[in-house]
Every structure is written in structure tokens, then in C-alpha cells.
Design an enzyme around this catalytic site. Structure first.
Site, PDB file in Angstrom:
ATOM      1  N   ASP A  35      10.187  35.203  11.744  1.00 25.58           N
ATOM      2  CA  ASP A  35      10.574  35.393  13.137  1.00 25.58           C
ATOM      3  C   ASP A  35      10.918  34.033  13.746  1.00 25.58           C
ATOM      4  O   ASP A  35      10.237  33.039  13.517  1.00 25.58           O
ATOM      5  CB  ASP A  35       9.437  36.062  13.916  1.00 25.58           C
ATOM      6  CG  ASP A  35       9.901  36.608  15.249  1.00 25.58           C
ATOM      7  OD1 ASP A  35       9.921  37.838  15.405  1.00 25.58           O
ATOM      8  OD2 ASP A  35      10.257  35.803  16.135  1.00 25.58           O
ATOM      9  N   VAL A  99      15.279  43.997  19.905  1.00 26.17           N
ATOM     10  CA  VAL A  99      16.368  44.097  18.915  1.00 26.17           C
ATOM     11  C   VAL A  99      16.377  45.531  18.370  1.00 26.17           C
ATOM     12  O   VAL A  99      15.382  45.991  17.786  1.00 26.17           O
ATOM     13  CB  VAL A  99      16.181  43.076  17.773  1.00 26.17           C
ATOM     14  CG1 VAL A  99      17.295  43.230  16.743  1.00 26.17           C
ATOM     15  CG2 VAL A  99      16.158  41.646  18.321  1.00 26.17           C
ATOM     16  N   HIS A 103      12.377  47.319  12.931  1.00 26.34           N
ATOM     17  CA  HIS A 103      11.727  46.249  12.178  1.00 26.34           C
ATOM     18  C   HIS A 103      10.220  46.345  12.299  1.00 26.34           C
ATOM     19  O   HIS A 103       9.692  46.822  13.300  1.00 26.34           O
ATOM     20  CB  HIS A 103      12.201  44.870  12.654  1.00 26.34           C
ATOM     21  CG  HIS A 103      12.137  44.687  14.147  1.00 26.34           C
ATOM     22  ND1 HIS A 103      13.110  45.192  14.984  1.00 26.34           N
ATOM     23  CD2 HIS A 103      11.219  44.093  14.939  1.00 26.34           C
ATOM     24  CE1 HIS A 103      12.794  44.897  16.233  1.00 26.34           C
ATOM     25  NE2 HIS A 103      11.643  44.234  16.238  1.00 26.34           N
ATOM     26  N   MET A 104       9.562  45.872  11.270  1.00 25.98           N
ATOM     27  CA  MET A 104       8.107  45.793  11.252  1.00 25.98           C
ATOM     28  C   MET A 104       7.727  44.324  11.414  1.00 25.98           C
ATOM     29  O   MET A 104       8.175  43.474  10.653  1.00 25.98           O
ATOM     30  CB  MET A 104       7.606  46.336   9.907  1.00 25.98           C
ATOM     31  CG  MET A 104       6.100  46.309   9.742  1.00 25.98           C
ATOM     32  SD  MET A 104       5.657  46.832   8.052  1.00 25.98           S
ATOM     33  CE  MET A 104       5.703  48.595   8.233  1.00 25.98           C
TER      34      MET A 104
HETATM   35  P1  5GP Z   1      11.113  43.220  19.152  1.00 21.42           P
HETATM   36  O1  5GP Z   1      10.641  42.785  20.517  1.00 21.42           O
HETATM   37  O2  5GP Z   1      12.483  43.858  19.192  1.00 21.42           O
HETATM   38  O3  5GP Z   1      10.085  44.075  18.453  1.00 21.42           O
HETATM   39  O4  5GP Z   1      11.184  41.913  18.286  1.00 21.42           O
HETATM   40  C1  5GP Z   1      12.350  41.219  18.014  1.00 21.42           C
HETATM   41  C2  5GP Z   1      11.929  39.949  17.324  1.00 21.42           C
HETATM   42  O5  5GP Z   1      13.080  39.348  16.775  1.00 21.42           O
HETATM   43  C3  5GP Z   1      11.284  38.911  18.253  1.00 21.42           C
HETATM   44  O6  5GP Z   1       9.970  38.602  17.792  1.00 21.42           O
HETATM   45  C4  5GP Z   1      12.226  37.724  18.183  1.00 21.42           C
HETATM   46  O7  5GP Z   1      11.551  36.484  18.193  1.00 21.42           O
HETATM   47  C5  5GP Z   1      12.944  37.962  16.871  1.00 21.42           C
HETATM   48  N1  5GP Z   1      14.299  37.411  16.837  1.00 21.42           N
HETATM   49  C6  5GP Z   1      15.254  37.541  17.796  1.00 21.42           C
HETATM   50  N2  5GP Z   1      16.402  36.936  17.412  1.00 21.42           N
HETATM   51  C7  5GP Z   1      16.152  36.411  16.176  1.00 21.42           C
HETATM   52  C8  5GP Z   1      16.972  35.667  15.263  1.00 21.42           C
HETATM   53  O8  5GP Z   1      18.153  35.368  15.490  1.00 21.42           O
HETATM   54  N3  5GP Z   1      16.391  35.294  14.086  1.00 21.42           N
HETATM   55  C9  5GP Z   1      15.077  35.596  13.801  1.00 21.42           C
HETATM   56  N4  5GP Z   1      14.601  35.170  12.619  1.00 21.42           N
HETATM   57  N5  5GP Z   1      14.300  36.319  14.632  1.00 21.42           N
HETATM   58  C10 5GP Z   1      14.829  36.713  15.812  1.00 21.42           C
END
Ligand code: 5GP
Ligand code: ZN
Length: 117
Positions: A35, A99, A103-104
Site C-alpha cells: 500500500d 478504490v 481488494h483485501m
Molecule cells: P480503500 O479505502 O479503497 O479500501 O483502500 C484503498 C487503498 O489503496 C488505500 O489504503 C490507499 O493507500 C491505496 N492506494 C491508493 N492509490 C494507490 C497507488 O497508486 N498505489 C498503491 N500501492 N496503493 C494505493
């Protein structure tokens, strides 16, 4: 939405290497990468290689892949000597999802409080 890939999706771009990531595991169906904004010393995202927007879009045809996401978490725990860890699937806006490619989250390397407080 379930699709092979989405041209507007950030994680689909990571899968296709249009965007870089620090990959820890990859096979035909799954990718695991660090992440970008870690919430624990070990914070990895495990994603299906097909575009599935949310957990609610998972179908019976995805059961095998969904099981493999858990087995991949177990494999990463063993290969990174993690004593304990937490997995989380944020779903939809109220569930904290940002996003929209399912995802997990796998978090480890610090003491987690019991429960989710
Ligand atoms: P959500 O809130 O959708 O469950 O988590 C999305 C995760 O994706 C967040 O923890 C955020 O830090 C991570 N994330 C967002 N953009 C990127 C990226 O471009 N690369 C990586 N490796 N992680 C990302
Ligand atoms: Zn996607």
C-alpha cells in the site's frame, strides 16, 4: 461491475504495469503489492486480476479466486514471518472504500486491538 479490466481503474493500471507498484506476490489470478500509504509496518493489498468493483460484485464463478486471496494472505504471513495479521475488505462508500477494484488489505507488524475499535 465485473470485467476483465477497466481502462479507468487505478488497480487495473497497476496490474497492467501502466503504473508501478512494489509487488510481493503475483500469479495468473492475483496480485499483492505494498500500500502506498501504509497504516502498519506491513500493509499489503491483495487484488484479483480481473476487475471486480466491490465485494458485492463477486459472483459464484469467483469463489475459487476469492479463496485464493485468503490462501495468498496465509502464504505472505508465512513468507514474511508475520506472527499475526488483520485482513479487511472495505466495501462501498460507507464501508470506507476509495478504490473501486475489490481488494483485501493485509495489515501486520504492530499490535492490533481486539475487535475493530
Ligand atoms: P480503500 O479505502 O479503497 O479500501 O483502500 C484503498 C487503498 O489503496 C488505500 O489504503 C490507499 O493507500 C491505496 N492506494 C491508493 N492509490 C494507490 C497507488 O497508486 N498505489 C498503491 N500501492 N496503493 C494505493
Ligand atoms: Zn480494476
Amino acid at each position: 461491475m465485473r470485467n476483465k479490466s477497466s481502462s479507468t481503474c487505478l488497480f487495473c493500471k497497476i496490474i497492467s504495469h501502466e503504473l508501478p507498484s512494489e509487488c510481493l506476490y503475483e500469479d495468473d489470478e492475483i496480485l499483492a503489492f505494498k500500500d502506498i500509504n501504509p497504516q502498519a509496518p506491513f500493509h499489503v493489498l491483495l487484488i484479483p486480476k480481473i476487475h471486480i468493483s466491490t465485494l458485492n460484485d463477486l459472483g459464484v464463478e469467483n469463489i475459487d479466486m476469492a479463496g485464493k486471496l485468503f490462501l495468498t494472505a496465509k502464504y505472505l504471513a508465512a513468507s514474511n514471518n508475520l506472527e499475526g495479521y488483520r485482513v479487511v475488505v472495505n466495501t462501498n462508500q460507507q464501508g470506507g472504500q476509495v478504490v473501486y477494484h475489490m481488494h483485501m488489505h493485509m495489515l501486520a507488524g504492530r499490535q492490533m486491538k481486539p475487535g475493530l475499535g
